[in-house]
Design a protein around this motif. Structure first.
Motif, PDB file in Angstrom:
ATOM      1  N   ASN A   1       0.821  -1.214   0.000  1.00 42.91           N
ATOM      2  CA  ASN A   1       0.000   0.000   0.000  1.00 42.91           C
ATOM      3  C   ASN A   1       0.856   1.266   0.000  1.00 42.91           C
ATOM      4  O   ASN A   1       0.463   2.287  -0.567  1.00 42.91           O
ATOM      5  CB  ASN A   1      -0.955   0.004   1.178  1.00 42.91           C
ATOM      6  N   ASP A   2       2.031   1.212   0.644  1.00 44.47           N
ATOM      7  CA  ASP A   2       2.925   2.368   0.650  1.00 44.47           C
ATOM      8  C   ASP A   2       3.555   2.595  -0.720  1.00 44.47           C
ATOM      9  O   ASP A   2       3.814   3.721  -1.106  1.00 44.47           O
ATOM     10  CB  ASP A   2       4.032   2.177   1.691  1.00 44.47           C
TER      11      ASP A   2
ATOM     12  N   ASP B   1      -0.003   3.425  -5.408  1.00 44.82           N
ATOM     13  CA  ASP B   1      -1.158   4.255  -5.118  1.00 44.82           C
ATOM     14  C   ASP B   1      -2.425   3.516  -5.558  1.00 44.82           C
ATOM     15  O   ASP B   1      -2.367   2.413  -6.095  1.00 44.82           O
ATOM     16  CB  ASP B   1      -1.031   5.631  -5.789  1.00 44.82           C
ATOM     17  N   LYS B   2      -3.565   4.135  -5.322  1.00 42.51           N
ATOM     18  CA  LYS B   2      -4.846   3.485  -5.603  1.00 42.51           C
ATOM     19  C   LYS B   2      -5.013   3.127  -7.081  1.00 42.51           C
ATOM     20  O   LYS B   2      -5.518   2.062  -7.420  1.00 42.51           O
ATOM     21  CB  LYS B   2      -5.984   4.423  -5.170  1.00 42.51           C
TER      22      LYS B   2
ATOM     23  N   ASN C   1      -2.631   2.561  -9.404  1.00 39.87           N
ATOM     24  CA  ASN C   1      -1.767   1.447  -9.793  1.00 39.87           C
ATOM     25  C   ASN C   1      -2.294   0.119  -9.262  1.00 39.87           C
ATOM     26  O   ASN C   1      -2.237  -0.894  -9.949  1.00 39.87           O
ATOM     27  CB  ASN C   1      -0.334   1.668  -9.301  1.00 39.87           C
TER      28      ASN C   1
END
Length: 165
Positions: A40-41, A44-45, A47
Motif C-alpha cells: 500500500n505504501d 497508489d490506488k 496502480n
C-alpha cells in the motif's frame, strides 16, 4: 505443532494456545500485514486498481479470473487509445472473445499474457477481436512503460527477501 505454546517471556504461565495457532496468528498474520502495508505504501490506488484489473485478462486456468466488468474498468484508463464508440464495441467484443477463446483447445494451457498474444497471432484471432488484441498489447506494455511499477516490484523483491531471511 499441537502442543501448548510456551511464551519465552513468561515460561511459567499457561497460554492455552497451540504452537500452530501461535504461528498462524502471531507470526504469519504479522508478516502478511507488513507486506500488505508495504504494498500500500509503494502503490497508489490507481496502480493497485490497474494491477487488479489486469489479472482479469490472464489466461491461467482457462481464464478462471476473467471478469468483463474489471476489463471494462481497465479500458477506461486508456481513453486516449480508444474512442467512445470503440469502448462500447470493446464491451461487446469481450463477451464474444471469452466464449470463443474458452472453446478453442489451443488456448487451454496458456499461462501468461505473452503466451496469449502469441497464440492469438498464430490462430488469427487477433483479426476476429481487434479491439481485444489492441487492449492486450496495451496491457502488455504497462509494466514496461511504467518505471514506478518496476521500482515497486524491485522494492517488493527486497522486502520479500528480507522477510524470508
Amino acid at each position: 505443532m499441537e502442543e501448548e505454546f510456551v511464551d519465552l517471556k513468561k515460561p511459567g504461565r499457561r497460554t492455552n494456545i497451540t504452537n500452530l495457532h501461535h504461528c498462524h496468528v502471531e507470526c504469519f498474520y504479522t508478516v502478511l500485514d507488513m507486506q500488505i502495508q508495504e504494498f500500500n505504501d509503494r502503490f497508489d490506488k490507481i496502480n493497485t486498481e490497474l494491477l487488479g484489473c489486469t489479472v482479469s485478462l490472464i489466461p491461467f486456468g482457462s481464464f478462471h479470473e476473467f471478469d468483463q466488468s474489471k476489463l471494462v474498468r481497465l479500458s477506461e484508463f486508456y481513453l486516449e487509445d480508444f474512442c467512445s464508440m470503440e469502448l462500447i464495441s470493446l464491451k461487446h467484443q469481450l463477451g464474444i472473445y471469452i466464449d470463443n477463446i474458452r472453446e478453442d483447445k489451443r488456448f487451454a494451457d496458456l499461462e501468461s499474457l505473452g503466451d496469449l498474444a502469441r497464440v492469438m497471432m498464430e490462430t488469427k484471432k487477433h483479426l476476429l477481436h481487434p479491439l481485444v488484441y489492441r487492449f492486450l498489447k496495451l496491457v502488455l506494455t504497462l509494466p514496461v512503460v511504467t518505471p514506478i511499477v518496476e521500482r515497486c516490484f524491485s522494492a517488493m523483491k527486497i522486502v520479500k527477501t528480507t522477510l524470508r531471511n
